[in-house]
Write a protein that holds these residues in place. Structure first.
Motif, PDB file in Angstrom:
ATOM      1  N   ARG A 505      63.766  56.260  52.979  1.00 26.21           N
ATOM      2  CA  ARG A 505      63.996  56.768  51.616  1.00 26.21           C
ATOM      3  C   ARG A 505      62.796  56.487  50.722  1.00 26.21           C
ATOM      4  N   LEU A 506      62.264  55.278  50.831  1.00 27.23           N
ATOM      5  CA  LEU A 506      61.113  54.893  50.014  1.00 27.23           C
ATOM      6  C   LEU A 506      59.905  55.761  50.342  1.00 27.23           C
ATOM      7  N   TYR A 507      59.701  56.011  51.624  1.00 26.90           N
ATOM      8  CA  TYR A 507      58.579  56.842  52.064  1.00 26.90           C
ATOM      9  C   TYR A 507      58.731  58.271  51.543  1.00 26.90           C
ATOM     10  N   GLN A 508      59.941  58.815  51.601  1.00 27.24           N
ATOM     11  CA  GLN A 508      60.172  60.178  51.120  1.00 27.24           C
ATOM     12  C   GLN A 508      59.979  60.277  49.606  1.00 27.24           C
ATOM     13  N   GLU A 509      60.422  59.245  48.884  1.00 27.88           N
ATOM     14  CA  GLU A 509      60.190  59.218  47.436  1.00 27.88           C
ATOM     15  C   GLU A 509      58.697  59.203  47.121  1.00 27.88           C
ATOM     16  N   LEU A 510      57.945  58.435  47.902  1.00 25.65           N
ATOM     17  CA  LEU A 510      56.498  58.350  47.714  1.00 25.65           C
ATOM     18  C   LEU A 510      55.838  59.715  47.933  1.00 25.65           C
ATOM     19  N   GLN A 512      57.216  62.657  47.705  1.00 30.56           N
ATOM     20  CA  GLN A 512      57.623  63.581  46.652  1.00 30.56           C
ATOM     21  C   GLN A 512      56.842  63.311  45.366  1.00 30.56           C
ATOM     22  N   ALA A 513      56.639  62.046  45.035  1.00 28.44           N
ATOM     23  CA  ALA A 513      55.867  61.696  43.840  1.00 28.44           C
ATOM     24  C   ALA A 513      54.424  62.175  43.970  1.00 28.44           C
ATOM     25  N   TRP A 522      55.857  56.840  39.239  1.00 32.35           N
ATOM     26  CA  TRP A 522      56.818  56.384  40.246  1.00 32.35           C
ATOM     27  C   TRP A 522      56.595  54.911  40.589  1.00 32.35           C
ATOM     28  N   TYR A 526      59.204  51.775  40.015  1.00 28.71           N
ATOM     29  CA  TYR A 526      59.607  50.913  41.126  1.00 28.71           C
ATOM     30  C   TYR A 526      59.369  49.442  40.771  1.00 28.71           C
TER      31      TYR A 526
END
Length: 534
Positions: A505-510, A512-513, A522, A526
């Motif tokens: 999840r953290l990787y996908q958020e990164l 996307q940002a 972002w 965090y």
């Protein structure tokens, strides 16, 4: 059997041991001479390819010798951006008698003993002028090799003194060299070291350096300053014996823009970290001088932040003092320091050699005389425009001192046009675009190695944001960010499946940002969501 037998044997052994130790102390020994090197010498033959031997009549050869700065690192091909090479390109249009040919001979991480060897090898190509740039790597081998020069414990001292017998062995024919001398251009050892350092970076923890070389105390620094003096003397002796004029240069240092490599804990750590992150995330303009009146004397980072605020307030002299304090308090001194500058200046004067400070043109260009990030990639590496400026400065200084055979006055405008044309022709748009983030990637790794996660964060953030997508850059950024935020406990309380899902999840958020170009926001959110910061 004689009852005194064991006592006599032990006494004889002890006397013999101390006698051997005493005798070994008579062997001349310079501790810094055994410091392993982290960089191979460049191939002088490759750097000087195309030059004839013996030198043809009507040719005036200028060799610039140094480390990564002199090579034009990180630009490719090697030497394309080097101020030494660009100086020759700028002079090509001048009326010369004889014709001036300039070549750079350099490689990253070379210290002064390596420069001695480069000078020695280069003399076979009959230079008419040697320019040696030094001062930026005098402590680097000591740091990255993790070899302590001064034994700390009693056992280590005895071992070191007994080990001096190796000096006799090294002096036997075929068993030693004065300075390490890898094969020409052999970079395998330094590549292996780089890979090892990157692997260590991902095992690091905040405040815990992955290098056994830290802390780096004053006595060891003094030893290496003595080595620098001896190296300058050897270079001078080689040049005098060959009757070749010699000029020393001091490497650049971006004093007012680049944070210290390390910082020691002490004082109000949490508040100092909070303020430093505000600078890193673009909120430094809101930090007041009063905010920095904290406990932590002797901390390089606190001195640097004071320098930034004082500079913003227009208090130049006070800012300069704080920046210099930060530079010299840095516990990871892989750069010019005040004591290094003093040794270089004193030794050049004593030897009667001209000394040019490559920082000088950047001080002149800065609005307050303090070199910042304009024309710099980091603390000790120049952008292509910076190399253009350094080349012009050096050419003018040499011309004014009649060290170049120019048949006409130095034309600054013509020189600058020629150098700009050279950069446009020899350095691709991608090389120009990605130079800064490539340096940032390396510096972020160094920060992790030194246990300085907080100041590694902006480097890793920028390299991930500006370089083409690379999973390893994302991995290092997330690794650093989670530690800086103090959120490793969230993963520790998960089982394996939950930890994997959290990481994904953290990787996908990164990603996307990054895609939406809001990485800094972002990262800020965090950090603010960390325990105790909500």
């Amino acid at each position: 059997m004689n009852g005194s037998f064991p006592g006599r044997v032990l006494l004889s052994f002890a006397i013999g041991l101390f006698g051997v130790i005493a005798a070994l102390q008579l062997i001349p020994f310079v501790r810094s001479s055994e410091l392993p090197s982290v960089a191979a010498l460049p191939s002088v033959e490759d750097a000087l390819a195309g030059l004839e031997r013996p030198k043809p009549a009507g040719e005036f050869r200028v060799f610039t010798i140094g480390a990564s700065l002199s090579q034009g690192f990180p630009y490719s091909p090697a030497y394309a951006a080097s101020y030494g090479k660009l100086m020759g390109d700028g002079l090509a249009g001048f009326v010369q008698a004889p014709r001036v040919v300039t070549r750079a001979i350099a490689r990253p991480a070379l210290d002064s003993p390596k420069l001695v060897e480069l000078v020695r090898r280069s003399l076979a190509w009959e230079p008419d002028l040697l320019i040696v740039t030094l001062g930026s790597n005098e402590y680097a081998n000591r740091l990255f090799s993790s070899k302590q020069l001064l034994p700390r414990s009693l056992l280590a001292q005895v071992d070191e003194r007994l080990g001096r017998a190796r000096i006799l062995w090294r002096e036997l024919p075929g068993h030693g060299r004065r300075w390490p001398a890898p094969g020409p251009g052999d970079a395998s050892a330094e590549k292996a070291l780089a890979e090892k350092l990157v692997a260590r970076a991902l095992k690091a923890e905040p405040g815990k350096a992955q290098l056994g070389a830290l802390p780096f105390d004053r006595d060891e620094r003094e030893l290496l300053l003595g080595r620098l003096r001896r190296s300058m003397q050897e270079i001078d002796a080689l040049a005098r014996a060959a009757k070749v004029p010699l000029v020393y240069c001091q490497a650049v240092y971006g004093l007012g823009a680049f944070w210290p490599w390390g910082h020691e804990s002490g004082g109000q750590d949490a508040e100092i970290d909070r303020l430093a992150l505000r600078f890193h995330l673009g909120e430094g303009e809101e930090v007041a001088l009063e905010d920095l009146e904290l406990e932590g004397e002797g901390r390089a980072d606190l001195a640097f932040m004071r320098g930034l605020v004082l500079r913003r307030l227009g208090r130049r002299e006070e800012a300069l003092d704080e920046f210099r304090r930060a530079r010299d308090l840095d516990p990871v001194p892989i750069h010019r320091t005040g004591p290094i500058d003093q040794v270089v200046q004193e030794e050049a004067k004593r030897l009667g050699r001209p000394l040019f400070d490559l920082n000088e043109p950047f001080c002149r260009l800065a609005r307050d005389g303090i070199p910042g990030d304009e024309h710099f990639l980091d603390y000790g590496h120049l952008s292509a425009s910076g190399h253009r400026i350094a080349a012009g400065y050096l050419a003018r200084e040499l011309a004014e001192r009649k060290l170049l055979p120019l048949a006409a006055d130095f034309d600054r405008a013509a020189f600058d046009r020629a150098v700009r044309a050279s950069i446009a022709a020899s350095i691709s748009a991608d090389e120009l675009r990605y130079a800064w983030p490539r340096i940032a990637a390396a510096n972020g790794n160094y920060g992790l190695l030194f246990g300085n996660f907080r100041d590694a964060l902006p480097y890793l953030l920028r390299c991930f944001q500006e370089l083409p997508m690379d999973q390893s850059n994302a991995q290092r950024l997330l690794f650093c960010l989670v530690h800086v935020a103090g959120r490793t406990g969230e993963f520790a309380q998960d089982d394996a499946e939950q930890a994997t899902a959290r990481s994904l999840r953290l990787y996908q958020e990164l990603l996307q940002a990054r895609k939406e170009q809001r990485l800094q926001d972002w990262v800020r959110s965090y950090l603010q969501a960390a325990p105790g910061k909500r």
